[in-house]
Design a protein around this motif. Structure first.
Motif, short mmCIF file in Angstrom:
data_model
loop_
_atom_site.label_atom_id
_atom_site.label_comp_id
_atom_site.label_asym_id
_atom_site.label_seq_id
_atom_site.Cartn_x
_atom_site.Cartn_y
_atom_site.Cartn_z
N ASP A 4 0.87 -1.17 0.00
CA ASP A 4 0.00 0.00 0.00
C ASP A 4 0.91 1.22 0.00
O ASP A 4 1.20 1.80 1.03
N GLU A 5 1.39 1.60 -1.19
CA GLU A 5 2.36 2.69 -1.29
C GLU A 5 1.78 4.03 -0.88
O GLU A 5 2.53 4.94 -0.54
N SER A 6 0.47 4.19 -0.86
CA SER A 6 -0.11 5.46 -0.45
C SER A 6 0.09 5.72 1.04
O SER A 6 -0.04 6.86 1.48
N SER A 7 0.42 4.71 1.80
CA SER A 7 0.67 4.90 3.25
C SER A 7 2.09 5.38 3.53
O SER A 7 2.35 6.00 4.56
N ILE A 31 -5.67 8.99 5.84
CA ILE A 31 -5.41 8.55 4.47
C ILE A 31 -6.74 8.34 3.75
O ILE A 31 -7.73 7.98 4.38
N ARG A 32 -6.77 8.60 2.46
CA ARG A 32 -7.95 8.36 1.63
C ARG A 32 -9.22 9.02 2.18
O ARG A 32 -10.28 8.45 2.16
N GLY A 33 -9.08 10.23 2.74
CA GLY A 33 -10.24 10.98 3.21
C GLY A 33 -10.76 10.57 4.58
O GLY A 33 -11.82 11.00 4.98
N GLU A 56 7.76 2.24 5.27
CA GLU A 56 7.67 1.11 4.34
C GLU A 56 6.33 0.41 4.52
O GLU A 56 5.76 0.41 5.61
N SER A 57 5.84 -0.21 3.45
CA SER A 57 4.64 -1.02 3.51
C SER A 57 5.05 -2.49 3.49
O SER A 57 5.90 -2.89 2.71
N ALA A 62 -0.24 -3.48 6.87
CA ALA A 62 0.93 -3.57 7.76
C ALA A 62 2.04 -2.66 7.23
O ALA A 62 2.33 -2.66 6.04
N VAL A 63 2.64 -1.88 8.16
CA VAL A 63 3.66 -0.91 7.77
C VAL A 63 4.82 -0.92 8.76
O VAL A 63 4.69 -1.38 9.89
#
Length: 80
Positions: A4-7, A31-33, A56-57, A62-63
Motif C-alpha cells: 500500500d504505497e499510499s501509506s 489517508i484516503r479521506g 515502508e509497507s 501492515a507498515v
C-alpha cells in the motif's frame, strides 16, 4: 500481498504500543479521506501515543514506522 504505497510517508499516531522485534502495534493514519488502522512494526518498542512516520509497507494493512518529531506541532493526536 500488494504494498500500500499510499501509506508511505504518512504521519500517524500509535493507538497500540509497538514491541520492537517482539511484535507489532497499531497506528492510525489519515489517508484516503479518513483515518485507517494499520499494523505497525518498529525496530525498537514505541509507546502508545507516539507520533510516527510510515517508512515502508509490508503489504495489506501492515507498515514499518519510526518515531517522528513534529517540530511544528501539526501531527494528528489520539484523544485520551
Amino acid at each position: 500481498m500488494a504494498r500500500d504505497e499510499s501509506s508511505i510517508g504518512r504521519v500517524g499516531v500509535l493507538a497500540v504500543a509497538t514491541r520492537g522485534v517482539a511484535g507489532p502495534g497499531e497506528v492510525l493514519i489519515k489517508i484516503r479521506g479518513g483515518s485507517e488502522a494499520f499494523l505497525a512494526w518498529s525496530d525498537k518498542p514505541l509507546p502508545k501515543g507516539t507520533t510516527v512516520l510510515v517508512i515502508e509497507s509490508r503489504g495489506a494493512r501492515a507498515v514499518d514506522v519510526i518515531e517522528w518529531e513534529d517540530a511544528l506541532g501539526e501531527s494528528p493526536r489520539i484523544p485520551d
